[in-house]
Design an enzyme around this catalytic site. Structure first.
Site, PDB file in Angstrom:
ATOM      1  N   GLU A  50       0.846  -1.175   0.047  1.00  0.00           N
ATOM      2  CA  GLU A  50       0.083   0.022   0.066  1.00  0.00           C
ATOM      3  C   GLU A  50       0.861   1.450   0.132  1.00  0.00           C
ATOM      4  O   GLU A  50       0.280   2.255  -0.465  1.00  0.00           O
ATOM      5  CB  GLU A  50      -0.860   0.000   1.163  1.00  0.00           C
ATOM      6  CG  GLU A  50      -2.161  -0.919   0.999  1.00  0.00           C
ATOM      7  CD  GLU A  50      -1.503  -2.387   1.773  1.00  0.00           C
ATOM      8  OE1 GLU A  50      -0.508  -2.639   1.873  1.00  0.00           O
ATOM      9  OE2 GLU A  50      -2.497  -3.328   1.685  1.00  0.00           O
ATOM     10  N   PHE A 112     -11.466  -7.392  14.381  1.00  0.00           N
ATOM     11  CA  PHE A 112     -10.181  -7.836  13.374  1.00  0.00           C
ATOM     12  C   PHE A 112     -10.122  -6.670  12.309  1.00  0.00           C
ATOM     13  O   PHE A 112     -10.786  -6.215  11.703  1.00  0.00           O
ATOM     14  CB  PHE A 112     -10.628  -9.231  12.716  1.00  0.00           C
ATOM     15  CG  PHE A 112      -9.593  -9.664  11.768  1.00  0.00           C
ATOM     16  CD1 PHE A 112      -8.412 -10.088  12.311  1.00  0.00           C
ATOM     17  CD2 PHE A 112      -9.674  -9.776  10.420  1.00  0.00           C
ATOM     18  CE1 PHE A 112      -7.212 -10.316  11.060  1.00  0.00           C
ATOM     19  CE2 PHE A 112      -8.876 -10.119   9.454  1.00  0.00           C
ATOM     20  CZ  PHE A 112      -7.481 -10.660   9.865  1.00  0.00           C
ATOM     21  N   GLN A 113      -8.609  -6.627  12.308  1.00  0.00           N
ATOM     22  CA  GLN A 113      -8.240  -5.260  11.307  1.00  0.00           C
ATOM     23  C   GLN A 113      -8.906  -4.094  11.436  1.00  0.00           C
ATOM     24  O   GLN A 113      -9.157  -3.255  10.508  1.00  0.00           O
ATOM     25  CB  GLN A 113      -8.130  -5.901   9.790  1.00  0.00           C
ATOM     26  CG  GLN A 113      -7.370  -6.922   9.450  1.00  0.00           C
ATOM     27  CD  GLN A 113      -7.179  -7.473   8.018  1.00  0.00           C
ATOM     28  OE1 GLN A 113      -8.131  -7.036   7.213  1.00  0.00           O
ATOM     29  NE2 GLN A 113      -6.156  -7.990   7.708  1.00  0.00           N
ATOM     30  N   LYS A 162     -17.276  -1.320   5.950  1.00  0.00           N
ATOM     31  CA  LYS A 162     -17.505  -2.172   4.960  1.00  0.00           C
ATOM     32  C   LYS A 162     -19.080  -2.222   4.833  1.00  0.00           C
ATOM     33  O   LYS A 162     -19.545  -2.645   3.567  1.00  0.00           O
ATOM     34  CB  LYS A 162     -17.250  -3.569   5.502  1.00  0.00           C
ATOM     35  CG  LYS A 162     -17.269  -4.843   4.550  1.00  0.00           C
ATOM     36  CD  LYS A 162     -16.781  -6.279   5.067  1.00  0.00           C
ATOM     37  CE  LYS A 162     -17.000  -7.250   4.011  1.00  0.00           C
ATOM     38  NZ  LYS A 162     -16.311  -8.534   4.335  1.00  0.00           N
ATOM     39  N   MET A 470      23.940   8.826   1.883  1.00  0.00           N
ATOM     40  CA  MET A 470      23.995   9.873   2.333  1.00  0.00           C
ATOM     41  C   MET A 470      24.384   9.986   4.034  1.00  0.00           C
ATOM     42  O   MET A 470      24.943  10.664   4.525  1.00  0.00           O
ATOM     43  CB  MET A 470      22.585  10.579   2.395  1.00  0.00           C
ATOM     44  CG  MET A 470      22.643  11.987   2.621  1.00  0.00           C
ATOM     45  SD  MET A 470      23.623  13.098   2.046  1.00  0.00           S
ATOM     46  CE  MET A 470      22.673  13.639   0.596  1.00  0.00           C
TER      47      MET A 470
HETATM   48  C1  LIG Z   1      12.247   5.659   5.150  1.00  0.00           C
HETATM   49  C2  LIG Z   1      13.567   6.264   5.469  1.00  0.00           C
HETATM   50  N1  LIG Z   1      14.477   5.596   6.418  1.00  0.00           N
HETATM   51  C3  LIG Z   1      15.504   6.243   6.613  1.00  0.00           C
HETATM   52  C4  LIG Z   1      16.056   7.431   6.161  1.00  0.00           C
HETATM   53  C5  LIG Z   1      17.457   8.075   6.657  1.00  0.00           C
HETATM   54  N2  LIG Z   1      18.275   8.147   5.131  1.00  0.00           N
HETATM   55  C6  LIG Z   1      18.271   9.248   4.468  1.00  0.00           C
HETATM   56  S1  LIG Z   1      19.438   9.137   3.405  1.00  0.00           S
HETATM   57  C7  LIG Z   1      19.746   7.535   3.958  1.00  0.00           C
HETATM   58  C8  LIG Z   1      20.695   6.755   2.645  1.00  0.00           C
HETATM   59  C9  LIG Z   1      20.046   6.479   1.461  1.00  0.00           C
HETATM   60  O1  LIG Z   1      20.717   5.323   0.791  1.00  0.00           O
HETATM   61  P1  LIG Z   1      20.324   5.141  -0.639  1.00  0.00           P
HETATM   62  O2  LIG Z   1      18.967   4.906  -1.103  1.00  0.00           O
HETATM   63  O3  LIG Z   1      21.342   4.000  -1.023  1.00  0.00           O
HETATM   64  O4  LIG Z   1      20.988   6.396  -1.292  1.00  0.00           O
HETATM   65  P2  LIG Z   1      22.494   7.147  -1.438  1.00  0.00           P
HETATM   66  O5  LIG Z   1      22.582   8.371  -0.515  1.00  0.00           O
HETATM   67  O6  LIG Z   1      23.375   6.037  -1.246  1.00  0.00           O
HETATM   68  O7  LIG Z   1      22.487   7.625  -2.969  1.00  0.00           O
HETATM   69  C10 LIG Z   1      18.905   7.093   4.727  1.00  0.00           C
HETATM   70  C11 LIG Z   1      19.229   5.753   5.282  1.00  0.00           C
HETATM   71  C12 LIG Z   1      15.087   8.085   5.182  1.00  0.00           C
HETATM   72  N3  LIG Z   1      15.217   9.239   4.779  1.00  0.00           N
HETATM   73  N4  LIG Z   1      14.061   7.446   4.831  1.00  0.00           N
END
Ligand SMILES: Cc1ncc(C[n+]2csc(CCOP(=O)(O)OP(=O)(O)O)c2C)c(N)n1
Lengths: 569, 171
Positions: A50, A112-113, A162, A470
């Site tokens: 979803e 439920f749900q 529902k 990042m």
């Molecule tokens: C759902 C979610 N969880 C954690 C983060 C924290 N976060 C920000 S950037 C990042 C790394 C992203 O890694 P990747 O998708 O491999 O991209 P890159 O930075 O290597 O290009 C994380 C874990 C986030 N923004 N969103």
């Protein structure tokens, strides 16, 4: 004519011009799905989660400007939508989410749900409804679409028990909206507009900061006219990218944490900031107390609550950006700011922010640049979150309106693929590129199945650095290189794609980049390229958290520029 | 910036969940609410809320605008303290015995409050007025021992003939 609640919803959706719905069914929403075959014009896209449905609906909405629609069942179906709804809320994207709820006699019994999804989504929706009788469904759907797309757009959730889907009642689609508590202001106050014009006409170092509001209101021409008439340089927020052609001589790129050095320096030096359809997000302003210290600020926004929320404003103008700019432009006198532009151009020369060094290794920046070259800037780019997102923002040149779809406010990893699918389904004739990180991509990798089933021809470029890049960059810069929990041993993305029936190749060397991109473009269906890029590449420029916008960390190594983003005028 | 008390008056749809929406907003944005009083008003199907909020003028302006964004909130205005009448009602159950009872009754009299319930060891006092008056009475009664206190929170209405919630001008 008597109809069931389910039929009323479908009829109402059609009246609202809906043609695509993203979703996953389940017990509580089954009766609504059961009526779908009677409405062949409503195309249902079955996502595999979803969250994917909500992001796809948002991608669709942002690509088309129409309201995106998603369906989910009660309980876990509804909670799985939450991240996608929050994303749409923070990025002001129009969306209507319809969730099934347990039947009326079970509400409040922990059936439920059963979850209280209207309670859960209360702070992340523009408005939400629990509809307790079929008789109010038509009115509710009408209101929901109106709220979602007007004023400052946003997501609206409708929770339907529902048994309401099967309850029969007369169907009349209302022609009028009666919402006494909702009257968005479109026209700016004339005396405020006059004040703004005076400041603009007198400014020596004016600067426009344009945000997503320009795109939402479609004020491209009005913004251009203002900038050109008064000769004002334009910088944009991340979500403002593509509201003003980046090829334009007055364009000075993105500001903010990973903005162009010259853009941030311009903010610091400006004597007047004209903030248009943006909300002074902290990633854009950096330390607020150091933001635009020399400038008076004009703030044009449709949401009165954004005015004065984060920064002090000298001239607030509440209204629709297009309407306001139109009025404002009538009062603007042509001007020249030769010294100001000379200064900006000097900064741009002295602090090149988008050079790509000659490294012999496969650099992610180079990949993005080549996607730009190959698509001629015609593509809609949808990103993940992290370095990939910043490189996509920095190294692709956005000349066409509304060509970047990215999760700005929430920064949701996993947004890229489903949003790209939604964008592609909404605009089938536009090339759609999903530029993603290996971490982000895996957060909704299951949507490859949706792309395959729908034959949605999204082109996926994974900038695979083997890290949650990042965060690794932050660890490198601020945590003494302790790479805790950031290395990723990803799957073989080529095999994964192929398992889903999607063609894919891996690219490890610079010279393979262009042929791979060309192959992806030639392929009629979806296509994935796994770019195995330099693992510890950093995003520069960078403004450290807590620093002022002009305190910029630039790329440490300055090697020979291979390619310049644009020839300096 | 100096924080002071401000009074906001809101007209809201009389629908389930409205209070929840407002409370959620206060909590989420960290607004400091001193009191909320809710009840019917002169328009059917609408409720009137009086919200007392502590903060700087900018914060209170944010509260007002954020409240105004709630779809079920029809109108919100700040009421200027000088141009308004403010009243609160309090019920105070104070310990009383044969020796203290008359002294308490004297105090209650001075405050033009009422005794509305009597028992062997307590008196229940009803007092109406602005917060200061209620605070002072409460302080005096504290010496006798307070068993229970209930306050309604402030109600406010603009002085003179015009409605406190005059339609807002387009901002
Ligand atoms: C759902 C979610 N969880 C954690 C983060 C924290 N976060 C920000 S950037 C990042 C790394 C992203 O890694 P990747 O998708 O491999 O991209 P890159 O930075 O290597 O290009 C994380 C874990 C986030 N923004 N969103």
């Amino acid at each position: 004519m008597k109809m069931t609640g389910g039929q009323i919803i479908c009829e109402s959706l059609q009246k609202e011009g809906v043609d695509v719905i993203f979703g996953i069914l389940g017990g509580a929403i089954l009766p609504l799905y059961d009526t779908l075959p009677q409405y062949p014009k409503l195309h249902h896209v079955l996502t595999r989660h979803e969250q994917g449905a909500a992001h796809a609906a948002e991608g669709y909405a942002r690509a088309t400007g129409k309201v995106g629609v998603c369906f989910a069942t009660s309980g876990p179906g509804a909670t799985n939508l939450v991240t996608g709804i929050a994303n749409a809320y923070l990025d002001s994207s129009p969306m209507v989410a319809i969730t099934g709820q347990v039947a009326r006699p079970f509400i409040g019994k922990d059936a439920f749900q059963e979850v209280d999804i209207t309670g859960i989504t209360l702070p992340i929706t523009k408005h939400n409804y629990l509809v307790l009788e079929a008789g109010s469904l038509a009115k509710t759907v009408k209101e929901a679409f109106y709220l979602a797309r007007t004023g400052r757009p946003g997501p609206v959730l409708i929770d339907v028990p529902k048994d309401v889907f099967v309850e029969e009642t007369e169907f009349h689609y209302p022609t009028k909206i009666d919402l006494p508590g909702y009257k968005p202001t479109l026209k700016g106050h004339p005396s405020q507009i006059k004040k703004a014009a005076k400041l603009i006409n007198e400014a020596k170092h004016p600067l426009i900061i344009a945000g997503r509001g320009v795109i939402i209101s479609g004020a491209y021409a009005e913004l251009k006219q203002l900038a050109e008439t008064a000769q004002i340089p334009v910088v944009t927020t991340l979500l403002g990218i593509s509201c003003f052609s980046e090829n334009h001589i007055l364009s000075f790129g993105m500001l903010g944490m990973h903005g162009m050095a010259h853009a941030n320096m311009a903010v610091n030096a400006a004597d007047l900031v004209i903030a248009v359809g943006m909300r002074f997000d902290d990633r854009a302003t950096s330390r607020v107390s150091g933001f635009a210290p020399n400038a008076r600020i004009i703030h044009i926004d449709i949401d009165p609550a954004e005015i004065g929320k984060n920064v002090r404003v000298d001239v607030p103008i509440v209204g629709d950006v297009k309407v306001v700019l139109n009025e404002l432009n009538k009062l603007i006198t042509p001007a020249q700011h030769v010294d100001w532009f000379k200064q900006l151009d000097d900064w741009r020369k002295e602090h090149p922010s988008t050079e790509i060094r000659d490294s012999g290794k496969l650099l992610p920046q180079f990949v993005v640049r080549q996607i730009y070259e190959a698509t001629g800037g015609e593509a809609t780019v949808v990103t993940g979150v992290g370095q990939n997102q910043m490189w996509a923002a920095q190294y692709y040149c956005y000349n066409k309106p509304n060509t970047l779809i990215s999760s700005g406010g929430l920064g949701t990893m996993g947004f890229g693929l489903p949003a790209a699918i939604g964008a592609k389904i909404g605009s089938p004739n536009t090339p759609v590129w999903c530029i993603d990180g290996d971490g982000s991509f895996q957060m909704n990798i299951q949507e490859l199945a949706t792309a395959a089933q729908e034959r949605a021809a999204v082109k996926i470029a994974i900038l695979n650095n083997g890290f949650l890049g990042m965060v690794r960059q932050w660890q490198e810069l601020f945590y003494e290189k302790r790479y805790v929990a950031t290395p990723l041993s990803g799957p073989d993305f080529v095999k994964v794609a192929e398992a889903y029936g999607i063609s894919a190749i891996r690219v490890k060397r610079t010279e393979e980049v262009v042929p791979a991109i060309e192959r992806a473009i030639a392929e009629p269906g979806p296509f994935l390229i796994d770019f195995v890029v330099e693992p510890e590449e950093n995003v520069y420029p960078m403004v450290a958290p807590g620093a002022a916008l002009h305190e910029i960390i630039e790329a440490p190594v300055k090697e020979v520029a291979m390619w310049q983003r644009r020839s300096t005028p | 910036m100096a924080t002071t008390q401000h009074t906001l008056v809101a007209l809201v749809e009389d629908k389930p969940g409205v209070l929840n929406r407002m409370a959620s907003l206060f909590r989420r944005r960290g607004f400091n609410i001193d009191s909320i009083a809710v009840g019917h008003c002169e328009v059917p199907h609408l409720s009137r809320m009086t919200i007392v909020v502590n903060g700087s003028t900018t914060v209170v302006e944010q509260v007002r605008k954020q409240l105004d964004k709630i779809i079920d909130v029809i109108r919100v205005s700040e009421i200027n303290a000088e141009d308004a009448v403010n009243r609160e009602l309090a019920l105070i159950k104070v310990k009383a015995n044969s020796t203290t009872r008359s002294e308490i009754m004297q105090i209650v009299d001075i405050f033009r409050a009422n005794i509305i319930d009597v028992s062997a060891d307590s008196l229940t006092v009803e007092v109406t007025g602005d917060e200061d008056k209620i605070d002072s009475l409460y302080d005096l009664l504290r010496a006798f021992g307070i068993k229970e206190l209930a306050r309604t929170g402030r109600l406010a209405m603009a002085r003179g003939g015009s409605n406190s919630l005059r339609p807002e001008k387009e901002s």
